[in-house]
Design a protein around this motif. Structure first.
Motif, PDB file in Angstrom:
ATOM      1  N   ALA A  50       8.072 -10.326   6.232  1.00  0.00           N
ATOM      2  CA  ALA A  50       9.519 -10.267   5.963  1.00  0.00           C
ATOM      3  C   ALA A  50       9.974  -8.845   5.637  1.00  0.00           C
ATOM      4  N   CYS A  51       9.126  -8.096   4.945  1.00  0.00           N
ATOM      5  CA  CYS A  51       9.552  -6.751   4.536  1.00  0.00           C
ATOM      6  C   CYS A  51       8.937  -5.639   5.387  1.00  0.00           C
ATOM      7  N   GLY A  52       8.238  -6.021   6.466  1.00  0.00           N
ATOM      8  CA  GLY A  52       7.720  -5.031   7.394  1.00  0.00           C
ATOM      9  C   GLY A  52       6.514  -4.253   6.895  1.00  0.00           C
ATOM     10  N   GLU A  53       5.746  -4.857   6.008  1.00  0.00           N
ATOM     11  CA  GLU A  53       4.531  -4.215   5.488  1.00  0.00           C
ATOM     12  C   GLU A  53       3.312  -4.904   6.090  1.00  0.00           C
ATOM     13  N   LYS A  54       2.163  -4.213   6.076  1.00  0.00           N
ATOM     14  CA  LYS A  54       0.919  -4.824   6.572  1.00  0.00           C
ATOM     15  C   LYS A  54       0.410  -5.872   5.600  1.00  0.00           C
ATOM     16  N   ARG A  56       0.834  -1.211   0.000  1.00  0.00           N
ATOM     17  CA  ARG A  56       0.000   0.000   0.000  1.00  0.00           C
ATOM     18  C   ARG A  56       0.860   1.250   0.000  1.00  0.00           C
ATOM     19  N   SER A  57       2.064   1.125   0.522  1.00  0.00           N
ATOM     20  CA  SER A  57       3.010   2.252   0.567  1.00  0.00           C
ATOM     21  C   SER A  57       3.556   2.590  -0.821  1.00  0.00           C
ATOM     22  N   ARG A  58       3.138   1.820  -1.826  1.00  0.00           N
ATOM     23  CA  ARG A  58       3.567   1.960  -3.228  1.00  0.00           C
ATOM     24  C   ARG A  58       4.980   1.429  -3.483  1.00  0.00           C
TER      25      ARG A  58
END
Length: 161
Positions: free
Chosen positions: A81-85, A58-60
């Motif tokens: 793993a990548c710290g995204e929701k 969502r952060s693009r």
């Protein structure tokens, strides 16, 4: 030009960086060739041939994941793993715009931009992995650690249970 004389961008990068690798080719038909068919064409164990998947948060931000061809990416594990929701696979029509590659020929090496890249932790247990060389019909085989170092990636648990 015969297949033996073809040098993809990924192959040129591996040569330039003096990374030990094998260049492989397989026959291509007009039908789309999936990773399992590629592995069988090359006579490789399915656990050693990896596919490259591209997602967007969502952060693009775009994230790249490299997993065995017979497995499915767990979007939950990948996001963790990548710290995204959460993450979504990018649309097939956007692959070229984002990576510079086409479906079936997307390599983790030599994309248009450097994206955060994760390779499934199963690669740590094998001597070499095979990934797309950046063109349908071509693959490169190399040490997973050499690939991680080249693309500044990291290992993570990515496969769906």
């Amino acid at each position: 030009m015969s297949k033996k004389n073809v040098k993809t961008n990924a192959m040129r990068i591996l040569d330039l960086e003096k990374i030990n690798h094998n260049e492989l080719s397989y026959p291509v038909t007009k039908d789309h060739v999936d990773g399992i068919t590629v592995a069988k064409s090359l006579g490789k164990d399915l656990k050693t041939v990896y596919k490259t998947l591209v997602t967007q948060a969502r952060s693009r931000v775009y994230y790249v994941f490299v997993i065995p061809v017979a497995e499915n990416l767990s979007l939950k594990k990948a996001a963790r793993a990548c710290g995204e929701k959460n993450l979504e696979m990018i649309h097939v029509r956007d692959i070229n715009k984002v990576t510079g590659y086409i479906r079936g020929g997307c390599s983790p090496i030599g994309m248009k931009k450097t994206y955060p890249t994760y390779i499934d932790q199963s690669a740590k247990d094998i001597e070499t992995i095979t990934v797309s060389a950046g063109k349908v019909g071509y693959q490169v085989e190399l040490s997973p650690d050499d690939l991680i170092n080249l693309i500044k990636g990291q290992y993570a648990d990515l496969i769906a249970d």
